[in-house]
Motif scaffolding. Structure first.
Motif, short mmCIF file in Angstrom:
data_model
loop_
_atom_site.label_atom_id
_atom_site.label_comp_id
_atom_site.label_asym_id
_atom_site.label_seq_id
_atom_site.Cartn_x
_atom_site.Cartn_y
_atom_site.Cartn_z
N ILE A 17 0.87 -1.17 0.14
CA ILE A 17 -0.08 -0.06 -0.05
C ILE A 17 0.99 1.36 -0.16
CG2 ILE A 17 -1.81 1.21 1.11
CD1 ILE A 17 -2.37 -1.44 2.75
N GLN A 69 -5.85 -0.80 3.81
CA GLN A 69 -5.72 0.35 3.30
C GLN A 69 -6.67 1.42 4.06
OE1 GLN A 69 -7.40 0.59 -0.78
NE2 GLN A 69 -5.75 1.72 -1.49
N GLU A 80 -3.36 0.42 -3.47
CA GLU A 80 -3.13 -0.92 -2.98
C GLU A 80 -2.98 -1.97 -4.17
OE1 GLU A 80 -4.70 -3.76 0.60
OE2 GLU A 80 -6.13 -2.65 -0.64
N ASP A 118 -2.75 -5.77 -4.48
CA ASP A 118 -2.85 -7.09 -3.92
C ASP A 118 -3.07 -8.15 -5.20
OD1 ASP A 118 -3.29 -9.44 -2.05
OD2 ASP A 118 -4.18 -7.76 -0.96
#
Length: 227
Positions: free
Chosen positions: A15, A177, A213, A215
């Motif tokens: 992040i 986040q 962010e 992921d």
């Protein structure tokens, strides 16, 4: 572009969050996709110069810009081009080393540029241009980091902000986040001049928070603090 944190979340997840401290008259367009040097890049656009302070191609690179180098400098316009355009020019290049070796930084106002690269494993690089030399530093992408702009915050204040971040980290074993966004909006000690959300008599203030962010996919959150 003036307070930035990086939080690692694993081998290729992270992040990156940025507070933009700017004159409130210099509002930005909300993030969207633009074609930049033949690539799709997502960023909030500064309407004055057309550049940005944070951008991602949602594939390999995320970049974030802070004004100033190691210490506050004397503003000496005119400059060759906006630092926000320089950030976007990065996407002409295939990797960080080519950008470092081939880009002409002469005539650009001092800056600090954070580059996060994901090639299966994260790498992070800090570029600091002090008007005369480019300082290149490899960062440990497995550890959290914080930066504060030297143009607004002297070293004593930057050290205090690092301490606030350290205390926050001590109470967060996992990184979410929204929680780091909340920290970017509340960190400090009630000092309007130096808290994470700052306001110096309406002339310079924190106008937005942007968080990216990475992921399994990319999620960009943008909060306009003026509206």
């Amino acid at each position: 572009m003036c307070t930035v944190t990086f939080l690692p979340k694993g081998a290729s997840s992270y992040i990156l969050t940025s507070n933009r401290d700017e004159t409130p008259k210099r509002a930005a367009h909300v993030p969207q996709a633009y074609e930049v040097h033949g690539k799709e890049v997502f960023f909030p656009k500064d309407p004055l110069a057309g550049g940005t302070w944070v951008a991602t191609d949602k594939k390999q690179f995320t970049l974030c810009l802070l004004n100033g180098a190691f210490e506050k400098h004397h503003h000496k316009p005119p400059y060759k081009l906006s630092r926000g355009i320089m950030l976007l020019d990065f996407f002409k290049y295939s990797n960080v080393q080519r950008f470092v070796d081939q880009y002409d930084f002469g005539g650009i106002e001092p800056f600090t540029l954070i580059l996060i690269e994901d090639k299966g494993n994260l790498s992070a690089t800090e570029l600091v241009w002090d008007e005369n030399n480019l300082h290149v530093k490899s960062l440990d992408a497995t550890q959290p980091h914080i930066w504060s702009s030297s143009t607004l915050y002297p070293e004593a204040v930057r050290a205090e902000r690092r301490h606030w971040f350290k205390l926050w980290l001590e109470t967060h074993d996992t990184f979410v986040q929204q929680e780091i966004i909340d920290f970017h909006k509340t960190g400090g000690k009630g000092d309007e001049w130096n808290d994470f959300v700052m306001n110096r008599e309406g002339k310079v203030q924190t106008v937005s928070v942007t968080s990216i962010e990475k992921d399994s996919d990319y999620n960009m959150v943008y909060e306009d603090l003026l509206s």
